[in-house]
Every structure is written in structure tokens, then in C-alpha cells.
Enzyme design. Sequence first.
Site, PDB file in Angstrom:
ATOM      1  N   GLU A 272      40.395  30.311 106.237  1.00 51.53           N
ATOM      2  CA  GLU A 272      39.424  31.055 106.523  1.00 51.53           C
ATOM      3  C   GLU A 272      39.327  32.435 105.755  1.00 51.53           C
ATOM      4  O   GLU A 272      40.230  33.404 105.571  1.00 51.53           O
ATOM      5  CB  GLU A 272      39.249  31.511 108.002  1.00 51.53           C
ATOM      6  CG  GLU A 272      37.994  32.558 108.440  1.00 51.53           C
ATOM      7  CD  GLU A 272      38.201  33.063 109.763  1.00 51.53           C
ATOM      8  OE1 GLU A 272      37.361  33.799 110.118  1.00 51.53           O
ATOM      9  OE2 GLU A 272      38.969  32.591 110.605  1.00 51.53           O
ATOM     10  N   LYS A 404      49.330  24.249 127.052  1.00 51.49           N
ATOM     11  CA  LYS A 404      48.205  23.881 126.183  1.00 51.49           C
ATOM     12  C   LYS A 404      46.866  23.789 126.446  1.00 51.49           C
ATOM     13  O   LYS A 404      45.874  23.260 126.436  1.00 51.49           O
ATOM     14  CB  LYS A 404      48.529  22.753 125.489  1.00 51.49           C
ATOM     15  CG  LYS A 404      49.864  22.472 124.403  1.00 51.49           C
ATOM     16  CD  LYS A 404      50.083  21.187 123.722  1.00 51.49           C
ATOM     17  CE  LYS A 404      51.253  21.116 123.109  1.00 51.49           C
ATOM     18  NZ  LYS A 404      52.514  21.303 123.755  1.00 51.49           N
ATOM     19  N   ASP A 480      54.110  25.279 117.418  1.00 49.16           N
ATOM     20  CA  ASP A 480      53.033  24.344 117.885  1.00 49.16           C
ATOM     21  C   ASP A 480      51.649  24.888 117.857  1.00 49.16           C
ATOM     22  O   ASP A 480      51.350  25.668 118.714  1.00 49.16           O
ATOM     23  CB  ASP A 480      53.557  23.834 119.393  1.00 49.16           C
ATOM     24  CG  ASP A 480      52.584  22.626 119.901  1.00 49.16           C
ATOM     25  OD1 ASP A 480      51.715  22.371 119.125  1.00 49.16           O
ATOM     26  OD2 ASP A 480      52.960  21.915 120.742  1.00 49.16           O
ATOM     27  N   HIS A 578      31.930  38.796 104.651  1.00 48.21           N
ATOM     28  CA  HIS A 578      32.061  37.333 104.878  1.00 48.21           C
ATOM     29  C   HIS A 578      31.284  36.568 103.707  1.00 48.21           C
ATOM     30  O   HIS A 578      31.479  35.520 103.126  1.00 48.21           O
ATOM     31  CB  HIS A 578      31.751  36.444 106.203  1.00 48.21           C
ATOM     32  CG  HIS A 578      32.860  36.813 107.086  1.00 48.21           C
ATOM     33  ND1 HIS A 578      33.306  35.681 107.321  1.00 48.21           N
ATOM     34  CD2 HIS A 578      33.337  37.655 108.006  1.00 48.21           C
ATOM     35  CE1 HIS A 578      34.487  35.893 108.141  1.00 48.21           C
ATOM     36  NE2 HIS A 578      34.345  37.048 108.662  1.00 48.21           N
TER      37      HIS A 578
END
Length: 593
Positions: A272, A404, A480, A578
Site C-alpha cells: 500500500e 482470529k 500470524d 494517495h
Amino acid sequence: MDVRRRPPRPPRATADATLESDRHHRLKPTGAVDGPPSPPTPKASDALPLPLYLTNGIFFTLFFSVAYYLLHRWRDKIRTHTPLHVVTLSEIAAIVSLIASFIYLLGFFGIDFVQSFISRASHDAWDVDDDAPNHFIIDEDRRRGPCPASIECPVPPITAIASPSKMVDPAPVNLPEEDEDIVKLVVSGTIPSYSLESKLGDCKRAASIRREALQRLTGKSLLELPFEGFDYQAILGQCCEMPVGYVQIPVGIAGPLLLDGFEYSVPMATTEGCLVASTNRGCKAIYVSGGATSMVLRDGMTRAPVVRFATAKRAAELKFFLENPENFETLSVIFNRSSRFARLQSIQCAMAGKNLYIRFSCSTGDAMGMNMVSKGVQNVLDFLQNDFPDMDVIGISGNFCSDKKPAAVNWIEGRGKSVVCEAVIKEDVVRKVLKTNIAALVELNMLKNLAGSAVAGALGGFNAHAGNIVSAIFIATGQDPAQNVESCHCITMMEAVNDGKDLHISVTMPSVEVGTVGGGTQLPSQSACLNLLGVKGASKESPGSNSKLLATIIAGSVLAGELSLMSAIAAGQLVKSHMKYNRSSKDVSKVAS
């Protein structure tokens, strides 16, 4: 579509005739031309001078009598303190007779096992002709039971994943002849793709063969997916199964981040645009304002099994037992046997009818600790079965952990490392570096991060973009990535201090789940990023300190990212930034074609 079919079977006169025909067909060399039928192959029993039942009886008697004799002699030697390796001529003859009779009995009664073993060994040696896939299927069918002679046993066709109209010829790859044969076996389904590493003993070669087989099955090229320059042995049984390459993610550096008096160069793996640059600007604002401070509030990984009883009363009895302080010491001893680093901290229970959810929390040293806490929980469950034999363990994880998944229990009680980080940004820094003012930041934080998130019904998402920074550092350091879900739970607070001249900003993150040992942290690239931060591996002086430090660095980086993004929004620079840094210069139409 190539549909492989089994050759028709000959009429079954007898079972022996069919077996002999199948054996002759399987062993026919490649390219052989069918001619006149050859005479039946002599069987081993045809050469025996005695009837088969007498031969079997003789070898049975010989085996057990010789075994009894040798055991009797062994007992006598032990009693008389005679060395066992000192043997007489009769004992040598007995040993030879025992071996001979054992070989005969194994060859006679274990003939099916021996044949299947030889068949598998021939496949492992890759010495199979072009008809091997069909022969392999025939052998598998015979194990399930013979097919009647009048019925043809169908073979499921092997189809490509992509449709023929959309298939593209992959780039040609020159493989050694031996590897080319293996690729054909994988494509045909004779050799399972997942077994290549164990059969070949060479992880890179296995990945190369799997990669080529995948290209042929799908008709899609993997030319742009990198293959060389990666240690495939390092991920075996640890990080990834059935690899065919690796994905390149650029790593940028934000910083230095001045945190608790130390400077850190923060690695961030991301695609990004603007993310690293924005975080870097926040680090600069913190640095020139004197740095940030952090504190670890709690450190405990959780696992919550779900158990069920016949009645809610029995479930409540176990709940009272587990929450009784008098039983905690005993349960701790049982739990802590799982690891020298695991230390049980607390047990929290919740009921739903006759189901009981038991949330164990424990410290795990420098490991993230999911496997460690799971082993400890299993020890306790086994122990509880003695006093609660009617307890039915439904699952080692009942989602009360919660792993998660966004969950209020993690937001309130915490999971992993609970961290708070703060900094005071001077007014001139806000104006010159961040290009905005304190009043605008405070108002935006209240309306966006607090009120806006509440309107959206956010769970732990009272921030601008904590997940951006957490994910980038997680990927760079071998954490993770899926645990970003709860690890990015964060509330960002801003207020004017010192009579409105300075800005106090803080981030509170109750469930940062990180480790510096195990999993992806052992891979070379990720290990290098951990080494850059000074938290590689386990701390020998103070177990757990490296993982705690990593959690505080992540919180400090989130603080920098929040400060910079909120300033860009307050100053109206978000879209402009951006458009400048997050736009590709490539012609998309040409890339697509």
C-alpha cells in the site's frame, strides 16, 4: 479431454488364472506387442516336493520348536551368567532354522503384503512405464475387492481445472528426464503432490516438480511467480505445505521511532503506497517531541475448550470447582507440565445451558504460545476426567478464546500482550511537521475515531487505521497475519494539554498477539527484520521480554501511524497524498493484456 480407461479383463476361469493374467499385464514392458499367449507362469507351490499343507505344518512346527529351544537356552545362560553371544553349534543351527522358517512363513502368508510393498517401492523408485497410472488404479481396486468379469470397473477421468477455451500454454521448462517422468505421474494422479518432499528428500526439487505439474494441469503459467532464491527446506513441516514458489512483498523502513529512550527502525512489509511514508512522518513528529513511552499491562495467551454435561447442574459444579481459589494451585501444577515457560494465570468460565466454556490464560515466554497453551489445557482436561467422568469434551477450542475473530472478550479481558503507548506532541511540531493544528486533531478524533466508530457499531475499532501498521509489521516479522483481526483492536485518544499548546495522543491495544520464536519468525527474511529491531529469538536473561518489546514497538508504530493519518485528514491532504504516492505509472490496459 484425455480419459484413461482400464484394458478389458480376460474371462475369469479361476482366481489363479485372473491373478496370473493381471500380473503378466502389469509387468509387460513399455512398447511390447501382444503376441500369442505365453504359457502360465509356474507358481512357487508347484516346485514343492510335498503337499502344501504338509509343508506349512513342517515349517510351523520348526519355527515354534526352534523358538522354544532358543528361549530355553537363553534362560539357562542368564541363570548361569553365561554371555549370550557365546553360542554352540546346535544353537547356530537353531538360529538358522528359525530365520529360514520365518522367511518361508512370511513369504507364504504375507504374499499380498509383500506384493503391495514391492509395487509401492517400484513407484517410489519412479521406474514405471507409460501405462503405470492404469495399473496403479487396478491394484487399488483389487484391494477394495475384485470386479466381476462381466462388469467394467470405471476409472474417474482426470480433468483440468481450467476450461480448454481459456487455457494458455505455460512457458516451456526444461526438466531432467527423471523429473519429467515424475511430473507425468503427478499430473496423472499416480503420485500425490503432497508426498513429493518425503519421497524425494529434496524440498526444492519437489517444489519444482509440483510447480510444473500445476502448470500442466491448469494450463496457466507461473512464470511471474518467483521460485529461485528461497530455502524450501526451512518451511517443511513448519510454515507452508505443497509450495510452488513465493510471493514478493517489499519491505520499507519507518523511523527512527524513539520509544522509551531507544531508537528503532521499524520494518513494514506492504504493497500500500503512502503507508510507510505516513508512518515515517509520525515517527519524525514523535522523535522531535521527545519520544513516546509504553507499558505492557498484561501478558497472557488464552485457550477456551467447550465441555458438555447431561445437566446444567453438573456443568455449574465444574464451574464452581474451577473458579475455587483452593483448587487453582493443583490445576496450575497440571497445566504447567506442558512447558517450562507456560505458567497458568487465570481460569474464567461461562455457561450456556449444560455447556461450559473454560477460558485458560497463561504466560508463554517469547512464543506467541497457541500450541503451548493448548497442550496445558489438554493436561487439565485429562485431569478433570477423573473427578468428572461424565464430562464430554466437545472441542479444545470453543471460540471463547477468541482466536482470529473480533470478540468483546478480547477487547475487555485482553489476549496476548495488552499495551498502552503515549506521546506529547509539541504545538510547533503539529504545525510544521504535521501541517495541521491541535484543535482540529482533537475534534476529528472525537467525531471519527470515537463517535463515528460507535455509530458503525465497531468492536475494538476506535482508531483510524491500526490494522494497516499491525499487518505490515506482522508480515515483516513472521507473525500470524490472521491474528491481525484481534491484534489491531485499538482505541486512539487525543486531547489538548499544557493550556492547549501541546497534543497528548495515546493508543491502547488490549490484544497484541506476537512472538519472537516459532512459526514464521524462523525464516531468514523475517528473522532479519526481528534482528533489526533487536528482538530476534528468545531472551535468555528474561524469558518473554523480547516478545513484550516487539508488542510495544508495534504499539509505538501504530501511534505514529495514527498521528500522521489523522493529521492528513484534518489538513485535507489524504486524497492528494494517495494520488501522488499510491498510483501506478503502468498502463493498466497493457498489463491486463
